[in-house]
Scaffold this motif. Sequence first.
Motif, PDB file in Angstrom:
ATOM      1  N   LEU A 188       0.135   4.595 -87.822  1.00 13.08           N
ATOM      2  CA  LEU A 188       1.173   3.871 -88.565  1.00 13.08           C
ATOM      3  C   LEU A 188       2.454   4.290 -88.801  1.00 13.08           C
ATOM      4  CD1 LEU A 188      -1.130   1.222 -90.172  1.00 13.08           C
ATOM      5  CD2 LEU A 188      -0.282   1.051 -88.062  1.00 13.08           C
ATOM      6  N   ARG A 189       2.178   5.676 -89.211  1.00 12.50           N
ATOM      7  CA  ARG A 189       3.356   6.386 -89.614  1.00 12.50           C
ATOM      8  C   ARG A 189       4.366   6.985 -88.797  1.00 12.50           C
ATOM      9  NH1 ARG A 189       2.199  11.120 -93.516  1.00 12.50           N
ATOM     10  NH2 ARG A 189       4.148  10.843 -93.682  1.00 12.50           N
ATOM     11  N   VAL A 190       3.758   6.621 -87.347  1.00 19.42           N
ATOM     12  CA  VAL A 190       4.832   7.136 -86.226  1.00 19.42           C
ATOM     13  C   VAL A 190       4.996   6.015 -85.524  1.00 19.42           C
ATOM     14  CG1 VAL A 190       3.975   9.525 -86.033  1.00 19.42           C
ATOM     15  CG2 VAL A 190       3.308   7.663 -84.790  1.00 19.42           C
ATOM     16  N   ARG A 191       4.779   4.631 -85.884  1.00 24.33           N
ATOM     17  CA  ARG A 191       5.132   3.601 -85.128  1.00 24.33           C
ATOM     18  C   ARG A 191       6.661   3.214 -84.933  1.00 24.33           C
ATOM     19  NH1 ARG A 191       2.043  -1.931 -86.952  1.00 24.33           N
ATOM     20  NH2 ARG A 191       3.217  -1.077 -88.921  1.00 24.33           N
ATOM     21  N   ARG A 192       7.237   3.222 -86.444  1.00 29.06           N
ATOM     22  CA  ARG A 192       8.390   2.987 -86.373  1.00 29.06           C
ATOM     23  C   ARG A 192       9.403   4.021 -85.460  1.00 29.06           C
ATOM     24  NH1 ARG A 192      11.782   3.108 -91.918  1.00 29.06           N
ATOM     25  NH2 ARG A 192      11.771   5.283 -91.414  1.00 29.06           N
ATOM     26  N   ALA A 193       9.115   5.209 -85.580  1.00 29.34           N
ATOM     27  CA  ALA A 193       9.891   6.135 -84.919  1.00 29.34           C
ATOM     28  C   ALA A 193       9.825   6.212 -83.449  1.00 29.34           C
ATOM     29  CB  ALA A 193       9.048   7.658 -85.255  1.00 29.34           C
ATOM     30  N   LEU A 194       8.538   5.894 -82.788  1.00 30.14           N
ATOM     31  CA  LEU A 194       8.419   5.673 -81.378  1.00 30.14           C
ATOM     32  C   LEU A 194       9.184   4.480 -80.957  1.00 30.14           C
ATOM     33  CD1 LEU A 194       4.445   5.934 -81.255  1.00 30.14           C
ATOM     34  CD2 LEU A 194       6.433   7.690 -80.227  1.00 30.14           C
ATOM     35  N   GLY A 195       9.317   3.360 -81.743  1.00 30.33           N
ATOM     36  CA  GLY A 195      10.043   2.195 -81.346  1.00 30.33           C
ATOM     37  C   GLY A 195      11.393   2.502 -81.467  1.00 30.33           C
ATOM     38  N   ASP A 196      12.216   3.204 -82.310  1.00 31.42           N
ATOM     39  CA  ASP A 196      13.316   3.411 -82.654  1.00 31.42           C
ATOM     40  C   ASP A 196      13.671   4.379 -81.378  1.00 31.42           C
ATOM     41  OD1 ASP A 196      14.011   1.688 -84.505  1.00 31.42           O
ATOM     42  OD2 ASP A 196      13.338   3.297 -86.317  1.00 31.42           O
ATOM     43  N   TYR A 197      12.964   5.578 -81.195  1.00 38.32           N
ATOM     44  CA  TYR A 197      13.221   6.346 -79.947  1.00 38.32           C
ATOM     45  C   TYR A 197      13.325   5.618 -78.486  1.00 38.32           C
ATOM     46  CZ  TYR A 197      13.152  10.641 -82.803  1.00 38.32           C
ATOM     47  OH  TYR A 197      13.647  11.713 -83.617  1.00 38.32           O
ATOM     48  N   ALA A 198      12.520   4.594 -78.612  1.00 35.22           N
ATOM     49  CA  ALA A 198      12.659   3.773 -77.259  1.00 35.22           C
ATOM     50  C   ALA A 198      13.761   3.238 -77.164  1.00 35.22           C
ATOM     51  CB  ALA A 198      11.377   2.827 -77.294  1.00 35.22           C
ATOM     52  N   PHE A 199      14.133   2.633 -78.454  1.00 33.02           N
ATOM     53  CA  PHE A 199      15.685   1.933 -78.360  1.00 33.02           C
ATOM     54  C   PHE A 199      16.839   3.112 -77.952  1.00 33.02           C
ATOM     55  CE2 PHE A 199      19.445   0.792 -80.797  1.00 33.02           C
ATOM     56  CZ  PHE A 199      19.806  -0.549 -79.955  1.00 33.02           C
ATOM     57  N   MET A 200      16.535   4.308 -78.487  1.00 34.60           N
ATOM     58  CA  MET A 200      17.600   5.297 -78.328  1.00 34.60           C
ATOM     59  C   MET A 200      17.674   5.398 -76.788  1.00 34.60           C
ATOM     60  SD  MET A 200      17.799   9.093 -79.495  1.00 34.60           S
ATOM     61  CE  MET A 200      16.637   9.802 -78.416  1.00 34.60           C
ATOM     62  N   TYR A 201      16.459   5.648 -76.007  1.00 38.41           N
ATOM     63  CA  TYR A 201      16.489   5.874 -74.781  1.00 38.41           C
ATOM     64  C   TYR A 201      17.015   4.789 -73.893  1.00 38.41           C
ATOM     65  CZ  TYR A 201      14.466  10.409 -75.412  1.00 38.41           C
ATOM     66  OH  TYR A 201      14.272  11.559 -75.658  1.00 38.41           O
ATOM     67  N   VAL A 202      16.657   3.599 -74.414  1.00 35.14           N
ATOM     68  CA  VAL A 202      17.335   2.240 -73.874  1.00 35.14           C
ATOM     69  C   VAL A 202      18.924   2.393 -73.703  1.00 35.14           C
ATOM     70  CG1 VAL A 202      17.628  -0.297 -74.061  1.00 35.14           C
ATOM     71  CG2 VAL A 202      15.304   0.730 -74.234  1.00 35.14           C
ATOM     72  N   CYS A 203      19.450   2.766 -74.936  1.00 37.00           N
ATOM     73  CA  CYS A 203      20.767   3.045 -74.845  1.00 37.00           C
ATOM     74  C   CYS A 203      21.328   3.908 -74.024  1.00 37.00           C
ATOM     75  CB  CYS A 203      21.175   3.329 -76.471  1.00 37.00           C
ATOM     76  SG  CYS A 203      20.824   2.029 -77.783  1.00 37.00           S
ATOM     77  N   LEU A 204      20.681   5.067 -73.883  1.00 42.30           N
ATOM     78  CA  LEU A 204      21.094   6.207 -73.078  1.00 42.30           C
ATOM     79  C   LEU A 204      21.149   5.612 -71.562  1.00 42.30           C
ATOM     80  CD1 LEU A 204      21.871   9.016 -73.662  1.00 42.30           C
ATOM     81  CD2 LEU A 204      19.645   9.836 -73.279  1.00 42.30           C
ATOM     82  N   HIS A 205      19.818   4.996 -71.296  1.00 37.86           N
ATOM     83  CA  HIS A 205      19.665   4.238 -69.802  1.00 37.86           C
ATOM     84  C   HIS A 205      21.027   3.429 -69.625  1.00 37.86           C
ATOM     85  CE1 HIS A 205      17.083   2.274 -66.910  1.00 37.86           C
ATOM     86  NE2 HIS A 205      17.356   1.082 -67.510  1.00 37.86           N
ATOM     87  N   PHE A 206      21.365   2.365 -70.437  1.00 40.20           N
ATOM     88  CA  PHE A 206      22.518   1.555 -70.322  1.00 40.20           C
ATOM     89  C   PHE A 206      23.533   2.397 -70.283  1.00 40.20           C
ATOM     90  CE2 PHE A 206      25.338  -1.705 -72.056  1.00 40.20           C
ATOM     91  CZ  PHE A 206      25.201  -2.807 -70.861  1.00 40.20           C
ATOM     92  N   ALA A 207      23.874   3.350 -71.060  1.00 38.74           N
ATOM     93  CA  ALA A 207      25.300   3.935 -71.074  1.00 38.74           C
ATOM     94  C   ALA A 207      25.304   4.668 -69.698  1.00 38.74           C
ATOM     95  CB  ALA A 207      25.232   4.962 -72.295  1.00 38.74           C
ATOM     96  N   ILE A 208      24.294   5.302 -69.231  1.00 38.28           N
ATOM     97  CA  ILE A 208      24.668   5.947 -67.923  1.00 38.28           C
ATOM     98  C   ILE A 208      24.896   5.012 -66.778  1.00 38.28           C
ATOM     99  CG2 ILE A 208      23.610   7.796 -66.184  1.00 38.28           C
ATOM    100  CD1 ILE A 208      21.595   8.724 -68.521  1.00 38.28           C
ATOM    101  N   PHE A 209      24.161   3.859 -66.998  1.00 39.01           N
ATOM    102  CA  PHE A 209      24.336   2.730 -65.927  1.00 39.01           C
ATOM    103  C   PHE A 209      26.003   2.617 -66.041  1.00 39.01           C
ATOM    104  CE2 PHE A 209      24.695  -1.864 -65.986  1.00 39.01           C
ATOM    105  CZ  PHE A 209      24.309  -1.974 -64.400  1.00 39.01           C
TER     106      PHE A 209
END
Lengths: 206, 91
Positions: free
Chosen positions: A75-96
């Motif tokens: 539970l202590r890493v759940r938020r971090a995992l979700g936020d990092y997922a969002f960060m990679y989504v941003c990167l994914h979209f930015a490269i596109f």
Amino acid sequence: LTIRNRFFDHWFPILVHIACLLPIPWLLLDAWQGNLSADPIRASIIRTGKIALVLLVLSLMCSPLNNIFGFKPALRVRRALGDYAFMYVCLHFAIFVSLDYGFNIQYISAELLRRPYALVGLVTGLLLIPLAITSFPPWPKRLGKNWKRLHSLVYVIAVLDALHFILSVKQGVAEPYLWLILVLFLLVLRIPSIRRFLSGYFTHTE
Amino acid sequence: LVVPWKYGFKSIKAIIKIELVNYQPATLWMLAAPDEYGFYANVNPNVDHPRWSQATERRIGEIGRRKTLLFNGYEKEIASLYAGMDLTKDF
């Protein structure tokens, strides 16, 4: 037992943060060394999208790990995992948008609005924005009960994410379907009766 | 096998034998995904694949996209091969 607890309380979240950031130097190194296939731009779009999906699925594993197996540190890493997922989504979209489409608004909007894979991806990414923002204080407290309601959107997002993957590969590729099955499995684990049955089965002390 | 005006589509990877037949044979991708791939497999920016567009392309080594040309730019040379055909049907 105390050593284990100290490890999980202190080092486990740090290790998760490091693991979540490692794909960036890994991608840069591969780009530098020319390991990103003949089409590095496409390869980096695929790679960042994949990492986002992996992290999103890992974030969905946290609650079942706690509820069913009694692994609280998840539970202590759940938020971090979700936020990092969002960060990679941003990167994914930015490269596109930048490297692939060179900021050509006309081509980008045509692709996003007319191609099912792109439209589903866009919706998935947009839905993640409010979750990423409200994952930080003071939002969880401020929204109270509604915070949980808002964040259950992640179930829809995960399914859409798998669908985005399915729509973007040629027919006959099995991998994205396996991700969809994994996501659906993680959602099934949240059905109250199933969750109660399994937690009774695995954690006798409760 | 690189056929200039089809390059970018599914292509032949190996030739095992050549048979001359008096009917139109099926192709691998026609059989695998008949709604997505036809017999001709011509590059045609005006006819989209059902799930993605072939209106633009990004050349390897370039950043950003350019408009894809009909038949990859070989319209003058080979368009006569397909004269009178409806390329949205015979894609």
